[in-house]
Design a protein around this motif. Structure first.
Motif, PDB file in Angstrom:
ATOM      1  N   VAL A 225      -6.708  -2.577   2.991  1.00  0.00           N
ATOM      2  CA  VAL A 225      -5.654  -3.582   2.889  1.00  0.00           C
ATOM      3  C   VAL A 225      -5.147  -3.559   1.456  1.00  0.00           C
ATOM      4  N   GLY A 226      -3.866  -3.209   1.260  1.00  0.00           N
ATOM      5  CA  GLY A 226      -3.387  -3.094  -0.110  1.00  0.00           C
ATOM      6  C   GLY A 226      -1.892  -3.293  -0.251  1.00  0.00           C
ATOM      7  N   PHE A 227      -1.469  -3.544  -1.489  1.00  0.00           N
ATOM      8  CA  PHE A 227      -0.061  -3.757  -1.806  1.00  0.00           C
ATOM      9  C   PHE A 227       0.462  -2.610  -2.667  1.00  0.00           C
ATOM     10  N   ASP A 228       1.708  -2.188  -2.397  1.00  0.00           N
ATOM     11  CA  ASP A 228       2.338  -1.198  -3.260  1.00  0.00           C
ATOM     12  C   ASP A 228       3.174  -1.914  -4.331  1.00  0.00           C
ATOM     13  N   ALA A 229       3.894  -1.139  -5.125  1.00  0.00           N
ATOM     14  CA  ALA A 229       4.651  -1.712  -6.243  1.00  0.00           C
ATOM     15  C   ALA A 229       5.794  -2.609  -5.789  1.00  0.00           C
ATOM     16  N   ASN A 230       6.212  -2.485  -4.525  1.00  0.00           N
ATOM     17  CA  ASN A 230       7.287  -3.312  -3.979  1.00  0.00           C
ATOM     18  C   ASN A 230       6.756  -4.529  -3.225  1.00  0.00           C
ATOM     19  N   ASN A 231       5.458  -4.805  -3.386  1.00  0.00           N
ATOM     20  CA  ASN A 231       4.803  -5.956  -2.742  1.00  0.00           C
ATOM     21  C   ASN A 231       4.761  -5.831  -1.219  1.00  0.00           C
ATOM     22  N   ILE A 232       4.771  -4.606  -0.734  1.00  0.00           N
ATOM     23  CA  ILE A 232       4.650  -4.367   0.698  1.00  0.00           C
ATOM     24  C   ILE A 232       3.176  -4.175   1.043  1.00  0.00           C
ATOM     25  N   LEU A 233       2.724  -4.890   2.074  1.00  0.00           N
ATOM     26  CA  LEU A 233       1.345  -4.824   2.513  1.00  0.00           C
ATOM     27  C   LEU A 233       1.134  -3.622   3.428  1.00  0.00           C
ATOM     28  N   HIS A 234       0.117  -2.809   3.117  1.00  0.00           N
ATOM     29  CA  HIS A 234      -0.258  -1.664   3.956  1.00  0.00           C
ATOM     30  C   HIS A 234      -1.648  -1.913   4.520  1.00  0.00           C
ATOM     31  N   VAL A 235      -1.840  -1.615   5.809  1.00  0.00           N
ATOM     32  CA  VAL A 235      -3.141  -1.783   6.451  1.00  0.00           C
ATOM     33  C   VAL A 235      -3.459  -0.537   7.262  1.00  0.00           C
ATOM     34  N   GLY A 236      -4.738  -0.162   7.317  1.00  0.00           N
ATOM     35  CA  GLY A 236      -5.140   0.975   8.123  1.00  0.00           C
ATOM     36  C   GLY A 236      -6.264   1.767   7.493  1.00  0.00           C
ATOM     37  N   ASP A 237      -6.752   2.754   8.236  1.00  0.00           N
ATOM     38  CA  ASP A 237      -7.806   3.637   7.751  1.00  0.00           C
ATOM     39  C   ASP A 237      -7.185   4.748   6.927  1.00  0.00           C
ATOM     40  N   MET A 238      -7.791   5.063   5.796  1.00  0.00           N
ATOM     41  CA  MET A 238      -7.253   6.115   4.933  1.00  0.00           C
ATOM     42  C   MET A 238      -8.286   6.525   3.902  1.00  0.00           C
ATOM     43  N   SER A 239      -8.071   7.685   3.303  1.00  0.00           N
ATOM     44  CA  SER A 239      -8.931   8.127   2.210  1.00  0.00           C
ATOM     45  C   SER A 239      -8.462   7.483   0.907  1.00  0.00           C
ATOM     46  N   GLY A 240      -9.308   7.562  -0.106  1.00  0.00           N
ATOM     47  CA  GLY A 240      -8.900   7.067  -1.412  1.00  0.00           C
ATOM     48  C   GLY A 240      -7.664   7.783  -1.919  1.00  0.00           C
ATOM     49  N   GLN A 241      -7.573   9.091  -1.669  1.00  0.00           N
ATOM     50  CA  GLN A 241      -6.409   9.858  -2.113  1.00  0.00           C
ATOM     51  C   GLN A 241      -5.151   9.442  -1.372  1.00  0.00           C
ATOM     52  N   GLN A 242      -5.267   9.182  -0.080  1.00  0.00           N
ATOM     53  CA  GLN A 242      -4.101   8.724   0.671  1.00  0.00           C
ATOM     54  C   GLN A 242      -3.614   7.368   0.160  1.00  0.00           C
ATOM     55  N   ALA A 243      -4.558   6.504  -0.225  1.00  0.00           N
ATOM     56  CA  ALA A 243      -4.163   5.220  -0.801  1.00  0.00           C
ATOM     57  C   ALA A 243      -3.395   5.426  -2.105  1.00  0.00           C
ATOM     58  N   LEU A 244      -3.841   6.393  -2.907  1.00  0.00           N
ATOM     59  CA  LEU A 244      -3.125   6.716  -4.141  1.00  0.00           C
ATOM     60  C   LEU A 244      -1.749   7.296  -3.829  1.00  0.00           C
ATOM     61  N   ASP A 245      -1.687   8.189  -2.837  1.00  0.00           N
ATOM     62  CA  ASP A 245      -0.422   8.820  -2.470  1.00  0.00           C
ATOM     63  C   ASP A 245       0.576   7.810  -1.902  1.00  0.00           C
ATOM     64  N   LEU A 246       0.055   6.751  -1.249  1.00  0.00           N
ATOM     65  CA  LEU A 246       0.927   5.702  -0.722  1.00  0.00           C
ATOM     66  C   LEU A 246       1.510   4.844  -1.838  1.00  0.00           C
ATOM     67  N   GLY A 247       0.946   4.979  -3.021  1.00  0.00           N
ATOM     68  CA  GLY A 247       1.410   4.170  -4.141  1.00  0.00           C
ATOM     69  C   GLY A 247       0.838   2.770  -4.166  1.00  0.00           C
ATOM     70  N   LEU A 248      -0.358   2.602  -3.542  1.00  0.00           N
ATOM     71  CA  LEU A 248      -0.969   1.275  -3.565  1.00  0.00           C
ATOM     72  C   LEU A 248      -1.361   0.916  -4.994  1.00  0.00           C
ATOM     73  N   MET A 249      -0.974  -0.258  -5.404  1.00  0.00           N
ATOM     74  CA  MET A 249      -1.310  -0.741  -6.736  1.00  0.00           C
ATOM     75  C   MET A 249      -2.630  -1.510  -6.728  1.00  0.00           C
ATOM     76  N   SER A 250      -2.924  -2.173  -5.624  1.00  0.00           N
ATOM     77  CA  SER A 250      -4.177  -2.910  -5.481  1.00  0.00           C
ATOM     78  C   SER A 250      -4.607  -2.842  -4.031  1.00  0.00           C
ATOM     79  N   ALA A 251      -5.918  -2.817  -3.800  1.00  0.00           N
ATOM     80  CA  ALA A 251      -6.397  -2.690  -2.426  1.00  0.00           C
ATOM     81  C   ALA A 251      -7.861  -3.061  -2.333  1.00  0.00           C
ATOM     82  N   VAL A 252      -8.266  -3.481  -1.135  1.00  0.00           N
ATOM     83  CA  VAL A 252      -9.665  -3.712  -0.799  1.00  0.00           C
ATOM     84  C   VAL A 252      -9.881  -3.129   0.593  1.00  0.00           C
ATOM     85  N   SER A 253     -11.130  -3.116   1.031  1.00  0.00           N
ATOM     86  CA  SER A 253     -11.402  -2.696   2.403  1.00  0.00           C
ATOM     87  C   SER A 253     -12.571  -3.493   2.948  1.00  0.00           C
TER      88      SER A 253
END
Length: 358
Positions: A225-253
């Motif tokens: 569960v994380g937010f990108d730079a545009n304050n959009i919430l992303h949810v789902g299963d992913m690798s740490g690298q995919q979270a970085l590639d999505l541009g997540l600025m903050s996240a937890v799981s």
């Protein structure tokens, strides 16, 4: 002689008090065992299923179902055999099947299907002081609070300065003080053997400032569960690298998950017992929904995953996910704890928090 007699009298009184306490505890234990026995061996298979699922979701009480059931019986409840693909009915007419309504299955049109979050917070709303609202939530087996934050830029993930075995977590009010927040809830999971964890070691991914604060790029994480730079919430299963590639600025799981609403689609048949819950969602206009359900109380036993998924969906969430629950579930607002925790020894130290800034 009188002193010894007086001392002996005091010891007898203390002994009687301790005996009464011991008998009371034993009677209460017998009562609880009897209640659990009725739930397990009573006429309701659903009561048995909910009891096993609820106990299994705790850190310290997973052993309870095994008092009455074999490991194989418990495993069969936790991991039921899925229906074959040939037996599944996939709706193709714009409707989704919902789990229940007044005890019966229903179908309802899905107005959010295919929508994506486009964050356009209203400056006028934020400036008017109406950007945050807290409402009561109530169901047949639970009650709680829903925080509606219409400016998503106000929502942040609170983290510790460092993680590991030599560190400990913060209580929710300490997170709020650290970030000078107006309110918030608990967030991701943490290592909690036997219910004795101190929050210093997250159970999964933690990101802050666009970098991984705990975890690894190559590791796969469930229910991020994380937010990108545009304050959009992303949810789902992913690798740490995919979270970085999505541009997540903050996240937890939170490993047990699950995702509750995904791209406007209500997720169903999620299971889970009746327990305290914390979850987060985002509506199509960027509004953040932050909810805590009380549980393990006479007037609020708790909610299932399907219960909270339905609430998030009905409130307009296009993406939503479950966060850490149980004894960690808690909500603060305006300097006050506004939901009751389920931990008998008080609130928990935790690794992360979802916070609402002033």
């Amino acid at each position: 002689m009188r002193e010894r007699s007086a001392a002996g009298g005091i010891f007898r009184v203390i002994g009687r008090i301790l005996l009464i306490l011991l008998v009371t505890i034993l009677l209460f234990a017998v009562f609880l065992l009897g209640v659990m026995g009725v739930l397990i061996h009573g006429p309701s298979a659903e009561a048995e299923r909910l009891f096993v699922l609820s106990a299994n979701e705790t850190s310290a009480l997973k052993f309870l179902p095994h008092i009455y059931l074999s490991d194989a019986q418990v495993d069969a409840i936790l991991h039921p055999v899925s229906a074959s693909a040939d037996d599944e009915t996939v709706p193709d007419d714009g409707f989704v099947e919902l789990p229940y309504e007044d005890g019966r299955a229903v179908e309802e049109e899905n107005p959010n299907a295919g929508q994506v979050v486009v964050v356009e917070p209203s400056d006028s709303t934020a400036q008017s002081g109406e950007w945050l609202e807290v409402v009561d939530i109530k169901g047949s087996t639970f009650k709680g609070k829903l925080m509606i934050i219409r400016d998503p830029s106000k929502v942040v993930v609170g983290t510790l300065d460092a993680y590991g075995a030599n560190y400990h977590g913060l209580y929710l009010y300490e997170f709020i003080e650290k970030y000078n927040a107006i309110g918030g809830t608990n967030a991701g999971g943490f290592y909690d053997p036997g219910g004795g964890g101190n929050g210093g070691i997250p159970d999964g991914l933690v990101m802050r400032d666009g970098a991984i604060a705990y975890g690894n790029p190559g590791t796969w994480y469930l229910n991020v569960v994380g937010f990108d730079a545009n304050n959009i919430l992303h949810v789902g299963d992913m690798s740490g690298q995919q979270a970085l590639d999505l541009g997540l600025m903050s996240a937890v799981s939170f490993t047990p998950g699950p995702v509750l609403v995904k791209d406007g689609e209500l997720q169903t048949n999620l299971g889970g017992g009746m327990n305290p819950r914390t979850c987060i969602g985002q509506c199509s206009d960027g509004t953040i929904l932050l909810m805590v359900i009380e549980g393990r109380k006479p007037d609020s036993m708790g909610a299932t995953y399907d219960d909270i998924a339905r609430i998030m969906y009905d409130r307009g969430a296009v993406n939503a996910a479950n966060l850490d629950g149980g004894s960690s579930s808690l909500m603060y607002y305006n300097g006050e704890q506004i939901t009751r925790g389920s931990n008998i020894i008080g609130m928990r130290q935790m690794s992360t928090a979802i916070l609402v800034l002033n």
